[in-house]
Design a protein around this motif. Structure first.
Motif, PDB file in Angstrom:
ATOM      1  N   LYS A 172       5.648 -17.355  11.823  1.00 27.13           N
ATOM      2  CA  LYS A 172       5.905 -18.029  10.539  1.00 27.13           C
ATOM      3  C   LYS A 172       4.585 -18.341   9.845  1.00 27.13           C
ATOM      4  CE  LYS A 172       7.696 -22.415   8.815  1.00 27.13           C
ATOM      5  NZ  LYS A 172       8.362 -23.656   9.158  1.00 27.13           N
ATOM      6  N   GLY A 173       4.512 -18.039   8.539  1.00 21.94           N
ATOM      7  CA  GLY A 173       3.356 -18.420   7.723  1.00 21.94           C
ATOM      8  C   GLY A 173       2.151 -17.508   7.787  1.00 21.94           C
ATOM      9  N   LYS A 174       2.167 -16.481   8.643  1.00 22.40           N
ATOM     10  CA  LYS A 174       1.015 -15.579   8.772  1.00 22.40           C
ATOM     11  C   LYS A 174       1.321 -14.280   8.024  1.00 22.40           C
ATOM     12  CE  LYS A 174      -1.395 -15.844  12.353  1.00 22.40           C
ATOM     13  NZ  LYS A 174      -2.450 -15.823  13.318  1.00 22.40           N
ATOM     14  N   GLU A 175       0.336 -13.752   7.290  1.00 22.22           N
ATOM     15  CA  GLU A 175       0.525 -12.480   6.590  1.00 22.22           C
ATOM     16  C   GLU A 175       0.369 -11.336   7.584  1.00 22.22           C
ATOM     17  OE1 GLU A 175      -2.154 -12.379   3.245  1.00 22.22           O
ATOM     18  OE2 GLU A 175      -0.740 -13.502   2.022  1.00 22.22           O
ATOM     19  N   VAL A 176       1.401 -10.504   7.681  1.00 24.94           N
ATOM     20  CA  VAL A 176       1.408  -9.387   8.622  1.00 24.94           C
ATOM     21  C   VAL A 176       1.771  -8.106   7.885  1.00 24.94           C
ATOM     22  CG1 VAL A 176       2.008 -10.836  10.606  1.00 24.94           C
ATOM     23  CG2 VAL A 176       3.826  -9.782   9.255  1.00 24.94           C
ATOM     24  N   GLY A 177       1.451  -6.976   8.499  1.00 30.52           N
ATOM     25  CA  GLY A 177       1.780  -5.669   7.929  1.00 30.52           C
ATOM     26  C   GLY A 177       2.844  -4.980   8.724  1.00 30.52           C
ATOM     27  N   SER A 237       9.796  -1.339  11.984  1.00 27.70           N
ATOM     28  CA  SER A 237       9.626  -0.642  13.258  1.00 27.70           C
ATOM     29  C   SER A 237       8.456  -1.200  14.056  1.00 27.70           C
ATOM     30  CB  SER A 237       9.449   0.862  13.037  1.00 27.70           C
ATOM     31  OG  SER A 237       8.347   1.106  12.184  1.00 27.70           O
ATOM     32  N   SER A 238       7.449  -1.731  13.362  1.00 27.04           N
ATOM     33  CA  SER A 238       6.321  -2.370  14.045  1.00 27.04           C
ATOM     34  C   SER A 238       5.765  -3.458  13.131  1.00 27.04           C
ATOM     35  CB  SER A 238       5.228  -1.355  14.387  1.00 27.04           C
ATOM     36  OG  SER A 238       4.609  -0.878  13.216  1.00 27.04           O
ATOM     37  N   ILE A 239       5.089  -4.410  13.733  1.00 27.27           N
ATOM     38  CA  ILE A 239       4.464  -5.506  12.992  1.00 27.27           C
ATOM     39  C   ILE A 239       3.041  -5.644  13.516  1.00 27.27           C
ATOM     40  CG2 ILE A 239       4.536  -7.973  12.466  1.00 27.27           C
ATOM     41  CD1 ILE A 239       7.569  -7.847  12.959  1.00 27.27           C
ATOM     42  N   GLN A 240       2.074  -5.742  12.584  1.00 22.61           N
ATOM     43  CA  GLN A 240       0.675  -5.849  12.988  1.00 22.61           C
ATOM     44  C   GLN A 240      -0.015  -7.009  12.281  1.00 22.61           C
ATOM     45  OE1 GLN A 240      -1.487  -2.214  12.401  1.00 22.61           O
ATOM     46  NE2 GLN A 240      -0.157  -1.037  13.761  1.00 22.61           N
ATOM     47  N   TYR A 241      -0.990  -7.566  12.976  1.00 18.88           N
ATOM     48  CA  TYR A 241      -1.876  -8.566  12.402  1.00 18.88           C
ATOM     49  C   TYR A 241      -3.290  -8.150  12.763  1.00 18.88           C
ATOM     50  CZ  TYR A 241      -4.322 -12.871  11.366  1.00 18.88           C
ATOM     51  OH  TYR A 241      -5.198 -13.786  10.844  1.00 18.88           O
ATOM     52  N   ASP A 242      -4.156  -8.028  11.772  1.00 18.75           N
ATOM     53  CA  ASP A 242      -5.543  -7.598  11.983  1.00 18.75           C
ATOM     54  C   ASP A 242      -5.589  -6.258  12.724  1.00 18.75           C
ATOM     55  OD1 ASP A 242      -8.270  -7.861  11.600  1.00 18.75           O
ATOM     56  OD2 ASP A 242      -8.578  -9.035  13.430  1.00 18.75           O
ATOM     57  N   HIS A 243      -4.705  -5.337  12.361  1.00 21.06           N
ATOM     58  CA  HIS A 243      -4.606  -3.972  12.911  1.00 21.06           C
ATOM     59  C   HIS A 243      -4.223  -3.942  14.391  1.00 21.06           C
ATOM     60  CE1 HIS A 243      -6.255  -2.403   9.179  1.00 21.06           C
ATOM     61  NE2 HIS A 243      -7.190  -3.330   9.262  1.00 21.06           N
ATOM     62  N   LYS A 244      -3.647  -5.033  14.886  1.00 24.84           N
ATOM     63  CA  LYS A 244      -3.187  -5.088  16.284  1.00 24.84           C
ATOM     64  C   LYS A 244      -1.705  -5.425  16.300  1.00 24.84           C
ATOM     65  CE  LYS A 244      -7.671  -6.626  17.979  1.00 24.84           C
ATOM     66  NZ  LYS A 244      -8.363  -6.628  16.697  1.00 24.84           N
ATOM     67  N   TYR A 281       0.862  -1.176   0.000  1.00 28.30           N
ATOM     68  CA  TYR A 281       0.000   0.000   0.000  1.00 28.30           C
ATOM     69  C   TYR A 281       0.904   1.233   0.000  1.00 28.30           C
ATOM     70  CZ  TYR A 281      -3.402  -3.525   1.209  1.00 28.30           C
ATOM     71  OH  TYR A 281      -4.195  -4.644   1.196  1.00 28.30           O
ATOM     72  N   GLY A 282       1.132   1.799  -1.193  1.00 27.11           N
ATOM     73  CA  GLY A 282       2.064   2.902  -1.371  1.00 27.11           C
ATOM     74  C   GLY A 282       1.694   4.149  -0.596  1.00 27.11           C
ATOM     75  N   GLY A 283       0.403   4.482  -0.548  1.00 33.33           N
ATOM     76  CA  GLY A 283      -0.040   5.678   0.166  1.00 33.33           C
ATOM     77  C   GLY A 283       0.307   5.617   1.643  1.00 33.33           C
ATOM     78  N   ALA A 284       0.145   4.461   2.229  1.00 36.71           N
ATOM     79  CA  ALA A 284       0.434   4.270   3.658  1.00 36.71           C
ATOM     80  C   ALA A 284       1.880   3.824   3.883  1.00 36.71           C
ATOM     81  CB  ALA A 284      -0.523   3.242   4.248  1.00 36.71           C
ATOM     82  N   GLY A 285       2.551   3.370   2.810  1.00 39.41           N
ATOM     83  CA  GLY A 285       3.921   2.872   2.952  1.00 39.41           C
ATOM     84  C   GLY A 285       3.976   1.583   3.755  1.00 39.41           C
ATOM     85  N   VAL A 286       2.994   0.711   3.528  1.00 37.72           N
ATOM     86  CA  VAL A 286       2.881  -0.536   4.300  1.00 37.72           C
ATOM     87  C   VAL A 286       2.957  -1.734   3.363  1.00 37.72           C
ATOM     88  CG1 VAL A 286       1.335  -1.922   5.750  1.00 37.72           C
ATOM     89  CG2 VAL A 286       1.498   0.546   6.097  1.00 37.72           C
ATOM     90  N   ALA A 287       3.781  -2.692   3.729  1.00 36.07           N
ATOM     91  CA  ALA A 287       3.872  -3.952   2.987  1.00 36.07           C
ATOM     92  C   ALA A 287       3.209  -5.052   3.798  1.00 36.07           C
ATOM     93  CB  ALA A 287       5.331  -4.312   2.729  1.00 36.07           C
ATOM     94  N   ILE A 288       2.483  -5.925   3.130  1.00 37.20           N
ATOM     95  CA  ILE A 288       1.945  -7.136   3.743  1.00 37.20           C
ATOM     96  C   ILE A 288       2.891  -8.253   3.344  1.00 37.20           C
ATOM     97  CG2 ILE A 288      -0.031  -8.684   3.950  1.00 37.20           C
ATOM     98  CD1 ILE A 288      -0.508  -5.769   4.947  1.00 37.20           C
ATOM     99  N   VAL A 289       3.464  -8.914   4.351  1.00 40.13           N
ATOM    100  CA  VAL A 289       4.506  -9.910   4.110  1.00 40.13           C
ATOM    101  C   VAL A 289       4.126 -11.228   4.761  1.00 40.13           C
ATOM    102  CG1 VAL A 289       6.961 -10.436   4.387  1.00 40.13           C
ATOM    103  CG2 VAL A 289       6.233  -8.059   4.134  1.00 40.13           C
ATOM    104  N   LYS A 290       4.374 -12.314   4.056  1.00 40.90           N
ATOM    105  CA  LYS A 290       4.208 -13.664   4.610  1.00 40.90           C
ATOM    106  C   LYS A 290       5.615 -14.209   4.831  1.00 40.90           C
ATOM    107  CE  LYS A 290       1.770 -17.980   3.922  1.00 40.90           C
ATOM    108  NZ  LYS A 290       0.847 -18.713   3.048  1.00 40.90           N
ATOM    109  N   PHE A 291       6.014 -14.325   6.099  1.00 51.33           N
ATOM    110  CA  PHE A 291       7.361 -14.771   6.443  1.00 51.33           C
ATOM    111  C   PHE A 291       7.428 -16.297   6.528  1.00 51.33           C
ATOM    112  CE2 PHE A 291       7.523 -10.425   8.278  1.00 51.33           C
ATOM    113  CZ  PHE A 291       8.646  -9.964   7.605  1.00 51.33           C
TER     114      PHE A 291
END
Length: 70
Positions: free
Chosen positions: A65-70, A51-58, A17-27
Motif C-alpha cells: 500500500k502507498g508505494k509506486e510499483v510497475g 502478471s508481475s509487480i516490480q519495485y526498483d526493477h526487482k 510507458y507505452g513502448g514497454a507497456g508498463v504502468a507505474i501505479v500507486k495502490f
C-alpha cells in the motif's frame, strides 16, 4: 431502473510507458501479482492481469500500500 455499482478505485496510474507497456501505479491497498485490474480514465477503459509487480526493477509480491510499483 436500478443503478449498477461502480467498483471503488484501488490505485492511481502515475506514469505509463507505452513502448514497454508498463504502468507505474500507486495502490491504496496491498495488491498481489495475478490480480485482474481494471484501468479506466478519460480515454482508457480496459482490464489486464498484473502478471508481475516490480519495485526498483526487482520483483515483489504483493505490491505494498502507498508505494509506486510497475
Amino acid at each position: 431502473m436500478p443503478k449498477t455499482k461502480e467498483p471503488k478505485p484501488i490505485g492511481q496510474v502515475t506514469h505509463y510507458y507505452g513502448g514497454a507497456g508498463v504502468a507505474i501505479v500507486k495502490f491504496s491497498k496491498s495488491v498481489p501479482a495475478g490480480t485482474r485490474l481494471h484501468f479506466k480514465g478519460a480515454t482508457t477503459d480496459f482490464e489486464e492481469t498484473a502478471s508481475s509487480i516490480q519495485y526498483d526493477h526487482k520483483p515483489i509480491d504483493p505490491a505494498p500500500k502507498g508505494k509506486e510499483v510497475g
